[in-house]
Design an enzyme around this catalytic site. Structure first.
Site, PDB file in Angstrom:
ATOM      1  N   LYS A 186       4.398  12.372  -2.545  1.00 56.03           N
ATOM      2  CA  LYS A 186       5.189  11.216  -2.122  1.00 56.03           C
ATOM      3  C   LYS A 186       6.203  11.680  -1.083  1.00 56.03           C
ATOM      4  O   LYS A 186       7.032  12.550  -1.393  1.00 56.03           O
ATOM      5  CB  LYS A 186       5.892  10.595  -3.333  1.00 56.03           C
ATOM      6  CG  LYS A 186       6.643   9.304  -3.019  1.00 56.03           C
ATOM      7  CD  LYS A 186       7.075   8.599  -4.302  1.00 56.03           C
ATOM      8  CE  LYS A 186       7.942   7.387  -4.004  1.00 56.03           C
ATOM      9  NZ  LYS A 186       8.366   6.720  -5.244  1.00 56.03           N
TER      10      LYS A 186
ATOM     11  N   GLY B 228       0.836  -1.205   0.000  1.00 53.32           N
ATOM     12  CA  GLY B 228       0.000   0.000   0.000  1.00 53.32           C
ATOM     13  C   GLY B 228       0.862   1.244   0.000  1.00 53.32           C
ATOM     14  O   GLY B 228       2.081   1.170   0.163  1.00 53.32           O
TER      15      GLY B 228
ATOM     16  N   ASP C  13       7.429   4.447  -9.900  1.00 56.78           N
ATOM     17  CA  ASP C  13       8.246   4.216  -8.701  1.00 56.78           C
ATOM     18  C   ASP C  13       9.740   4.107  -9.014  1.00 56.78           C
ATOM     19  O   ASP C  13      10.328   3.030  -8.994  1.00 56.78           O
ATOM     20  CB  ASP C  13       7.763   2.976  -7.929  1.00 56.78           C
ATOM     21  CG  ASP C  13       6.581   3.316  -7.035  1.00 56.78           C
ATOM     22  OD1 ASP C  13       6.049   4.443  -7.166  1.00 56.78           O
ATOM     23  OD2 ASP C  13       6.185   2.477  -6.216  1.00 56.78           O
TER      24      ASP C  13
ATOM     25  N   ASP D  97       4.280  -4.684  -7.463  1.00 55.05           N
ATOM     26  CA  ASP D  97       3.616  -3.471  -6.972  1.00 55.05           C
ATOM     27  C   ASP D  97       4.201  -2.227  -7.632  1.00 55.05           C
ATOM     28  O   ASP D  97       3.684  -1.124  -7.445  1.00 55.05           O
ATOM     29  CB  ASP D  97       3.736  -3.364  -5.448  1.00 55.05           C
ATOM     30  CG  ASP D  97       5.155  -3.557  -4.953  1.00 55.05           C
ATOM     31  OD1 ASP D  97       5.727  -4.633  -5.224  1.00 55.05           O
ATOM     32  OD2 ASP D  97       5.716  -2.640  -4.326  1.00 55.05           O
ATOM     33  N   ASN D  98       5.275  -2.387  -8.389  1.00 59.69           N
ATOM     34  CA  ASN D  98       5.844  -1.254  -9.123  1.00 59.69           C
ATOM     35  C   ASN D  98       5.556  -1.369 -10.615  1.00 59.69           C
ATOM     36  O   ASN D  98       6.285  -0.820 -11.438  1.00 59.69           O
ATOM     37  CB  ASN D  98       7.356  -1.159  -8.876  1.00 59.69           C
ATOM     38  CG  ASN D  98       7.679  -0.737  -7.448  1.00 59.69           C
ATOM     39  OD1 ASN D  98       6.839  -0.158  -6.759  1.00 59.69           O
ATOM     40  ND2 ASN D  98       8.883  -1.019  -6.998  1.00 59.69           N
TER      41      ASN D  98
ATOM     42  N   ARG E 117      -1.766  -0.274  -9.787  1.00 62.54           N
ATOM     43  CA  ARG E 117      -0.681  -1.228 -10.050  1.00 62.54           C
ATOM     44  C   ARG E 117      -1.216  -2.644 -10.149  1.00 62.54           C
ATOM     45  O   ARG E 117      -2.346  -2.912  -9.732  1.00 62.54           O
ATOM     46  CB  ARG E 117       0.305  -1.186  -8.864  1.00 62.54           C
ATOM     47  CG  ARG E 117       0.799   0.185  -8.534  1.00 62.54           C
ATOM     48  CD  ARG E 117       0.870   0.406  -7.020  1.00 62.54           C
ATOM     49  NE  ARG E 117       1.174   1.810  -6.748  1.00 62.54           N
ATOM     50  CZ  ARG E 117       2.398   2.302  -6.745  1.00 62.54           C
ATOM     51  NH1 ARG E 117       3.411   1.503  -6.899  1.00 62.54           N
ATOM     52  NH2 ARG E 117       2.609   3.590  -6.549  1.00 62.54           N
TER      53      ARG E 117
HETATM   54  P1  AMP Z   1       9.110   0.803  -3.195  1.00 61.67           P
HETATM   55  O1  AMP Z   1       9.889  -0.453  -3.433  1.00 61.67           O
HETATM   56  O2  AMP Z   1       9.939   2.009  -2.901  1.00 61.67           O
HETATM   57  O3  AMP Z   1       8.165   1.061  -4.323  1.00 61.67           O
HETATM   58  O4  AMP Z   1       8.269   0.594  -1.868  1.00 61.67           O
HETATM   59  C1  AMP Z   1       7.715  -0.623  -1.426  1.00 61.67           C
HETATM   60  C2  AMP Z   1       6.719  -0.409  -0.319  1.00 61.67           C
HETATM   61  O5  AMP Z   1       7.331   0.190   0.820  1.00 61.67           O
HETATM   62  C3  AMP Z   1       5.558   0.505  -0.686  1.00 61.67           C
HETATM   63  O6  AMP Z   1       4.420   0.007  -0.058  1.00 61.67           O
HETATM   64  C4  AMP Z   1       5.986   1.824  -0.118  1.00 61.67           C
HETATM   65  O7  AMP Z   1       4.893   2.660   0.158  1.00 61.67           O
HETATM   66  C5  AMP Z   1       6.692   1.404   1.153  1.00 61.67           C
HETATM   67  N1  AMP Z   1       7.711   2.380   1.595  1.00 61.67           N
HETATM   68  C6  AMP Z   1       8.896   2.644   1.012  1.00 61.67           C
HETATM   69  N2  AMP Z   1       9.567   3.583   1.703  1.00 61.67           N
HETATM   70  C7  AMP Z   1       8.788   3.921   2.762  1.00 61.67           C
HETATM   71  C8  AMP Z   1       8.907   4.831   3.865  1.00 61.67           C
HETATM   72  N3  AMP Z   1       9.993   5.588   4.024  1.00 61.67           N
HETATM   73  N4  AMP Z   1       7.895   4.897   4.736  1.00 61.67           N
HETATM   74  C9  AMP Z   1       6.791   4.145   4.586  1.00 61.67           C
HETATM   75  N5  AMP Z   1       6.617   3.274   3.589  1.00 61.67           N
HETATM   76  C10 AMP Z   1       7.594   3.153   2.687  1.00 61.67           C
HETATM   77 MG    MG Z   2       6.607   1.011  -4.953  1.00 60.99          MG
END
Ligand code: AMP
Ligand code: MG
Length: 493
Positions: free
Chosen positions: A113, A90, A262, A252-253, A183
């Site tokens: 973001k 999420g 992302d 998810d990306n 996504r």
């Molecule tokens: P990503 O691989 O960066 O697309 O992120 C994977 C998951 O981790 C997604 O659900 C993001 O919302 C969550 N996420 C990444 N960085 C953070 C953060 N600093 N705080 C909270 N959620 C994060």
């Molecule tokens: Mg992501």
């Protein structure tokens, strides 16, 4: 009235049932300021560039000030991360604050973001650091200018509030936009939970807004999946053709609209390396440059699995068979896009049988030796038949090998009978002069961390016109200096 009158706080997605998202307000940052904004994207949204001088807009887009009627939401999704299913992810640090309709009548979801914690933050802090927002901002706009589908970036706002990663850094918020940020993972979460009614609502929503021609198909869901497979095949081919490695191709990306989404530890190839891994944390090279086409199919299989209940309500077996048939189209679609694009990069009028050998033997010669972007640009500008100097050949370690390749290439060009000037013009339009090399992004980040945002602006402007010669900015086409060979990028952002 809001500082952005065109921002509608009620969005298409927010009319979906509550099970799709959580309502949550952004967490304010202290004394936010503007780091960068894209005049191109502002223009796309009809936002007056002068508005970026208004502190109220900075407050709004940093999440520091929310209008009384606002209704921000964090979307729920799941996903396969590095091959393993994670039942709940999420938007852990992103919020959709509204939608803007552009002058052509298209709607854009506006997301912040890095705007703070959400119910999906898990172990994270909900924040983004300045470094990672600059990387996403520059790359979204660079990829868009290369003609590749992507989410877009309007601006970056920053604050001196500390955010802790491997070292203390400062917080920033990226304002990004897309027709939809949905996504593959938005389907996966409801399949896993066996909430099949939600799957149907989601698919109907996507068809209504983004794939309207599917609604008249015999099975609209199957037709939508077919089109997502086709778009994804094309997207991955486009990445390969400019030497772009995404870095974290988790499901998810992966966008339901076939957008690049992302941006984390991405990288453009400097020296051609087929197994280039841009993400230091990806020890097994799962998301290496040459693995991306295969990973595209893996992710589409995750999506297809999540959509099985929509493909055949009565028979699981038939649904699976149906999905298999659709997925079988991926590889040929990918190859068709890739080879057509490679033919264009080489100045061939079309791809013919046998050209795949010409292409693969070129890449063998380039492996670990030749700069990807600069080679194709130089090839565009050189009349090999007339070429008396040895500059092209000198790029290669195996110079004789290249000379032999050049003979085959010239013979192939003759079969096309295109005149040299036409071919040159065509090649220059598909082989960029400038890409967002990692060391360029790094230089802009280091300056920005010292409070000087000018290099971010220069790079943004340069990369708006990646196919143009920009003589006054020639140095930005240079291969990485020695210091830049040691930059490590991880998922930390
Ligand atoms: P990503 O691989 O960066 O697309 O992120 C994977 C998951 O981790 C997604 O659900 C993001 O919302 C969550 N996420 C990444 N960085 C953070 C953060 N600093 N705080 C909270 N959620 C994060
Ligand atoms: Mg992501």
């Amino acid at each position: 009235m809001s500082v952005l009158p065109q921002l509608k706080v009620q969005t298409r997605v927010s009319r979906l049932p509550d099970s799709f998202y959580r309502r949550v307000d952004p967490q304010p940052l202290n004394n936010p300021y503007l780091v960068a904004f894209s005049p191109t994207v502002a223009d796309l949204l009809d936002i007056d560039p002068l508005l970026f001088q208004d502190q109220q807009l900075v407050n709004l887009l940093s999440g520091s000030e929310i209008s009384a009627d606002s209704d921000p939401i964090a979307m729920l999704y799941a996903g396969h991360q590095f091959g393993h299913f994670v039942p709940q992810l999420g938007d852990g640090r992103a919020l959709m604050i509204g939608e803007i309709t552009d002058s052509g009548g298209s709607d854009w979801e506006i997301q912040l973001k890095g705007s703070g914690l959400t119910p999906f933050s898990r172990m994270g802090d909900g924040r983004a650091v300045l470094r990672s927002t600059i990387r996403e901002y520059l790359c979204s706009e660079a990829i868009a200018a290369l003609g590749i589908p992507t989410t877009r970036a309007l601006c970056i706002t920053g604050s001196n509030d500390a955010v802790y990663r491997e070292r203390p850094e400062t917080a920033a918020v990226l304002t990004r936009l897309a027709p939809s940020h949905l996504r593959f993972g938005n389907f996966e979460v409801f399949f896993y939970r066996q909430q099949y009614a939600e799957l149907k609502i989601l698919a109907d929503f996507i068809i209504e807004h983004f794939y309207p021609d599917c609604s008249t198909a015999e099975n609209p869901y199957s037709e939508m999946l077919r089109q997502v497979i086709e778009r994804t095949a094309r997207l991955v081919a486009q990445w390969q053709l400019v030497g772009f490695t995404h870095g974290v191709l988790n499901s998810d990306n992966m966008s339901m609209l076939g957008l690049t989404i992302d941006y984390g530890p991405y990288g453009f190839l400097d020296t051609y390396q087929s197994a280039f891994v841009c993400n230091h944390s990806d020890e097994l090279g799962r998301y290496a440059y040459d693995q991306q086409p295969r990973i595209g199919l893996f992710n589409l299989s995750c999506l297809a699995q999540a959509m099985l209940p929509l493909l055949d309500e009565d028979s699981g077996e038939q649904a699976a068979e149906h999905a298999k048939q659709l997925l079988a189209d991926y590889q040929p679609a990918y190859l068709a896009h890739y080879y057509r694009g490679m033919a264009a990069k080489l100045g061939l009028q079309s791809f013919r049988e046998g050209d795949e050998v010409l292409i693969s033997s070129l890449f063998e010669l380039m492996e670990q030796a030749v700069d990807f972007t600069n080679f194709f640009r130089r090839l565009s500008n050189t009349d090999l038949a007339e070429d008396n100097d040895s500059r092209m050949r000198d790029m290669f370690i195996d110079r004789e090998g290249f000379t032999a390749w050049q003979q085959d290439y010239l013979a192939r060009l003759e079969a096309d009978a295109t005149d040299q000037e036409t071919r040159r013009r065509q090649m220059l339009a598909v082989n960029p002069r400038f890409v967002l090399r990692n060391y360029l992004a790094q230089q802009a980040i280091e300056r920005a961390e010292e409070g000087d945002f000018s290099e971010v602006e220069i790079l943004h402007d340069l990369l708006q016109h990646p196919f143009d010669e920009q003589p006054e900015r020639e140095e930005y086409a240079a291969e990485p200096p020695d210091w830049a060979r040691h930059i490590d990028l991880s998922c930390s952002s």
